[in-house]
Design an enzyme around this catalytic site. Sequence first.
Site, PDB file in Angstrom:
ATOM      1  N   ASP A  82       0.852  -1.190   0.000  1.00  0.00           N
ATOM      2  CA  ASP A  82       0.000   0.000   0.000  1.00  0.00           C
ATOM      3  C   ASP A  82       0.895   1.249   0.000  1.00  0.00           C
ATOM      4  O   ASP A  82       2.116   1.150   0.242  1.00  0.00           O
ATOM      5  CB  ASP A  82      -0.902  -0.072   1.248  1.00  0.00           C
ATOM      6  N   HIS A 180      -8.912   8.416   4.111  1.00  0.00           N
ATOM      7  CA  HIS A 180      -8.450   7.334   4.985  1.00  0.00           C
ATOM      8  C   HIS A 180      -8.900   7.611   6.421  1.00  0.00           C
ATOM      9  O   HIS A 180      -8.986   8.763   6.833  1.00  0.00           O
ATOM     10  CB  HIS A 180      -6.922   7.246   4.950  1.00  0.00           C
ATOM     11  N   GLY A 209      -9.875   4.482   1.166  1.00  0.00           N
ATOM     12  CA  GLY A 209     -10.705   5.032   2.238  1.00  0.00           C
ATOM     13  C   GLY A 209     -12.058   4.370   2.357  1.00  0.00           C
ATOM     14  O   GLY A 209     -13.075   5.032   2.567  1.00  0.00           O
ATOM     15  N   ASN A 230     -10.136  -0.545  -0.943  1.00  0.00           N
ATOM     16  CA  ASN A 230      -9.222  -0.694   0.188  1.00  0.00           C
ATOM     17  C   ASN A 230      -9.928  -0.496   1.525  1.00  0.00           C
ATOM     18  O   ASN A 230     -10.644   0.482   1.716  1.00  0.00           O
ATOM     19  CB  ASN A 230      -8.117   0.368   0.095  1.00  0.00           C
TER      20      ASN A 230
HETATM   21  P1  13P Z   1      -9.546   3.114   5.397  1.00  0.00           P
HETATM   22  O1  13P Z   1      -8.531   3.111   6.487  1.00  0.00           O
HETATM   23  O2  13P Z   1     -10.425   4.320   5.416  1.00  0.00           O
HETATM   24  O3  13P Z   1     -10.311   1.841   5.340  1.00  0.00           O
HETATM   25  O4  13P Z   1      -8.734   3.234   4.018  1.00  0.00           O
HETATM   26  C1  13P Z   1      -7.863   2.200   3.655  1.00  0.00           C
HETATM   27  C2  13P Z   1      -7.045   2.545   2.489  1.00  0.00           C
HETATM   28  O5  13P Z   1      -7.462   3.240   1.577  1.00  0.00           O
HETATM   29  C3  13P Z   1      -5.691   1.960   2.430  1.00  0.00           C
HETATM   30  O6  13P Z   1      -4.979   2.397   1.341  1.00  0.00           O
END
Ligand code: 13P
Length: 290
Positions: A82, A180, A209, A230
């Site tokens: 990531d 996020h 996010g 994600n």
């Molecule tokens: P969240 O933490 O909002 O679930 O987002 C995760 C994300 O986009 C990781 O790249």
Amino acid sequence: MTFASTKLLAREARANGYAIPAVNIVDGISIAAVVRAADRAGSPIILQTSVKTVKYFGAEVLAGLARAAADAADVPVALHLDHCPDRAVITETIAHGWSSVLFDASDRPFDVARTETAEVTAEAHAAGVDVESEIENIVGVEDGVGSDDPNVHFYPDEQLVAVAEETGTDLIAPALGTAHGLYKASPVLLFDRVAALAALTDIPIVLHGGTGLSGEEFARFIDAGVSKINISTALKLAYMYSARDHLAEAERTGKWEPVRLFDQIGAAVEDVVTEHIALFRSGSRQEVSA
Ligand code: 13P
């Protein structure tokens, strides 16, 4: 089974109207729980690792844990790095067999982001590794990477797609109004932007996010063309709250058994992933009944 290709999983999802859950794992307990949930639901899955997690375990150990879980699964499992602005970590994870990397160049000016994304895709593709690219800012700091400043870099759709095509990007992570972490205010979600991008290119579109969106919002994003979503914060909360509850109970009863703690954390993580597989329509049972 070895790691699947993130690009191929996302393309398959887009062609069939669902999205692949990409879940940020933090250790062996969460890896096992995420893969178990995917296996039980018959869903392909992407295990995502933050740079922080790679640095904590080391690439070799983390890839080994993920590979052991993937080998034992009946569903395709990809391993994805990531948000990574650090080229040295990209090189290290490519060398250790990750399926894909997210080169996060959202902190760079446009020309630098374009040049470096092309360099990263050349390096990754030479090793058979896919590249997700982010040159716009997705709000929120994720494991120390990112910004709370909205729209520092935001480009016209045609320009974003042109850069992705010209640099050989395999998946695009555009700004779509999500953030996020937990939402402090209701987000303005850019469903139409997904449809506009999807009309311009076949390159899979990634939604960051995911935590905090409703089932209806996920469905609208998927229907518009998102094929990888994600999820990180939801898993972290399930992990930590279940640990807290278990430890409070251990304190009360005087029973201190680590493996029972792992069981409780694993079950909580598994529930979160199972829930998202249903929302993202990636499980075989949902497909069969659809
Ligand atoms: P969240 O933490 O909002 O679930 O987002 C995760 C994300 O986009 C990781 O790249």
